[in-house]
Design a protein around this motif. Sequence first.
Motif, PDB file in Angstrom:
ATOM      1  N   THR A 205       1.141  16.791  79.332  1.00 10.21           N
ATOM      2  CA  THR A 205       2.466  16.533  79.929  1.00 10.21           C
ATOM      3  C   THR A 205       2.664  15.065  80.292  1.00 10.21           C
ATOM      4  O   THR A 205       3.780  14.562  80.259  1.00 10.21           O
TER       5      THR A 205
ATOM      6  N   GLN B   2       9.812  16.788  85.651  1.00  8.93           N
ATOM      7  CA  GLN B   2       8.458  17.371  85.597  1.00  8.93           C
ATOM      8  C   GLN B   2       7.995  17.805  86.986  1.00  8.93           C
ATOM      9  O   GLN B   2       7.918  16.971  87.896  1.00  8.93           O
TER      10      GLN B   2
ATOM     11  N   MET C 189      10.535  20.889  83.155  1.00  5.40           N
ATOM     12  CA  MET C 189       9.306  21.635  82.905  1.00  5.40           C
ATOM     13  C   MET C 189       8.563  21.883  84.213  1.00  5.40           C
ATOM     14  O   MET C 189       8.579  21.041  85.119  1.00  5.40           O
TER      15      MET C 189
END
Lengths: 391, 296, 86
Positions: free
Chosen positions: A123, A133, A163
Amino acid sequence: MTQLVISGNYAQSYAAKLARVHVVSAYPITPQTAIVEKIAEFVASGALPAEYIKVESEHSAMQACISASALGARTYTATSSQGLLLMHELLHWAAGARTPVVMGVVNRAVAPPWSIWTDHGDTMSQRDTGWIQFYGESNQEVLDTTLMAFRLAEHPEVRLPAMVTEDAFYLSHTVEPVDIPGQDQVDAFLPPRERSSTLEVGKAMRLGSFTGPEHYMEFRHKIAKAMVRTRDVFLEIEDDYARITGRNHGGLLPTYKTDDADTVLVTMGTATTTARGVVDAMRADGHKVGLAKLRTFRPFPVQELRDLATRVDRIGVLDRSFTFGAAGAAFTEVAGALYAAPHHPQLRGFVAGLGGRDITAAMVREALLDLLTRDGPESSWVELKSRTEAS
Amino acid sequence: MARLTIPAQELMRSGHSACPGCGATLVMRYLLKGLGERTIVTVPACCWTVIATPFPTTALDVPMLDCAFEATGASISGLRAAADQLGLKDVTIVGFAGDGGTADIGLQALSGMLERRTDGIYLMYDNEAYMNTGVQRSGATPEGAWTTTTPVDEFSRGKLEPKKDIMAIIAAHNPPYAATVNVAFPEDFVKKVEKAKAIHGPRFFHALAPCPPGWRYSSEKTIEVARLATDTNVFPLYEIVDGVYHITRKLGVAKPVREYLQTQGRFSHLDDAEVAKIQAQVDARWKRLLALEGLA
Amino acid sequence: MEEDLPEAPIATTPSDVNHTASWRTFRPVIDLKLCTKCNVCWKFCPDDAIAFDGVGFPVIRLDYCKGCAICAEECKPKAITMVKED
């Protein structure tokens, strides 16, 4: 509300179901599989009346989510490691097209050598794609944050994909008691998606388009501004979530025992839980140490870090990935955030836990003691198996 | 005024950015005439990315969604799923991609879309090379053709490998409908599109789209070149309906392939032996197609 | 101006605000005495640049015609001639 003892993966699945997603599009990869298997069960049984597109790759998974989202659907996918890297092109696409896709990512190391164990390299290498994120510390936080991520991503002031990550196995395959909010609670918190900036049948409208140098920068600046607005919007959303469920996970940079601390360790994901125990133990020994958790990496909590820096003398940053040719990504970003701050604590980076190596309490304690007593090295790899001291 | 032989409705606007005489533009025009306004088009990187005009204008009167080069099949699946979920079941979803975006980089997503039986249409407009980037060879470039990456000089003779048979790849997935269409035969083109529109499941069109600059002929010859492609059996017109082949245009005797090849500068270097080889390949493919039709 | 742009890159202005007449070196000129109103010119125009007048004769929309000359080439009675622009 009910309590279930479930894995982080199932926490993702339940969140997608409670969010009443319209379209799920996913491709299997270890250790993400249980997320989409559970969703497949929900869809097959009718418990979740969504379309589950069984795609032939992660690249297609993300494209299908983006296209469905472009028409106004609420979409969800999940992946890990190599799958996330294959999606990379489309992560940029989702942000550029302003499609609020929500994705669960199980943080897993990148090959070669093959490794299925946790690491944030997957990531971290997507941090420039325009995605919000969140890094999860517990299964409860994963579920709650995923629900908040839908509302945040779709917020008219934001409209960016998001995410929510969880460490492989430490969360993905470890069960914990998780409070599952009632559908009525979630419905009150997360209304159906507003159809703005979406395609309308019968109209001349092209989403994506192409531009010369006269517009491209402005469209990019809009994403930049939306990411800035994300911070305040998220704080409001988390307050609202807390009103409904009673749980607030503490914003972008939750802190632990930092009020009187002179030394603070910055952590991400499950290492935070370990470090919290170490802080308690070291406090018992009289050390004024504390903890700050990077819950979001995008937007990066610059303001929160600068506030923290005014109160402490030493900051250590624990990275579970490494940016080759530089240092840990969290370390360099914390350094960047603090450069313009009025007060500059001593700053050091610790790289640990790559490829699933345990970040133990002893390791964290060693790092904190080192931070308390030494001014360098600036960046070091913790407990590297080497005949010579690593730095 | 004489009766129009194709629908009057124009869903592709003037003012687009296609080169003069562009075949790919006629493909879009005929496709939308057949599909009507309850259509959503998704387009990957290809000539149409540019033809559709830069922001803030758009050349289509229906929604168009740009998608990644290799992902048209997935984009169709996503749009279909969303349309069904949002109560737009009557909408036709169509992916519109070039030969490179389909037969090369997009083959995986196309195969996925066909295999998972997405209810949508995929059209490959075939200008037989990467034209938008300046005529580089693709898997769909025919044998012998000059492109910028298959040069013709004292050492080389254009593309050495035969054209990828996309229809055979499609047929292997057993879609309910697949057909070839050609801009020189708009009535046949629109009729097939209207037929496909009424069918559910994955449907595919292989559309011949002559390209004046890439094929090296003068812009007024687009229809003539396209017509010759079919009438020499280089690009036969046929349908595959539930696995059954049906040739929709048959001449008693096809014209020699040479008549097609000599219209284009990209083939101008070919000698008699090379032309004869291509003729033999065309004859063999035609024979195979007749045999496939005979299986019905 | 950034403020004038939509939040997402969505283009909604129909492309016929763009005129492409300047692309043209030759313009089609129709001899109506020869025209049979067969519509072939309209059918094969890649630029939607052919309309019809009140009695069904084709009219070239010169703002959009790029001068590709497909219409002249395909016109069976040879009613269309390409004439060099000044």
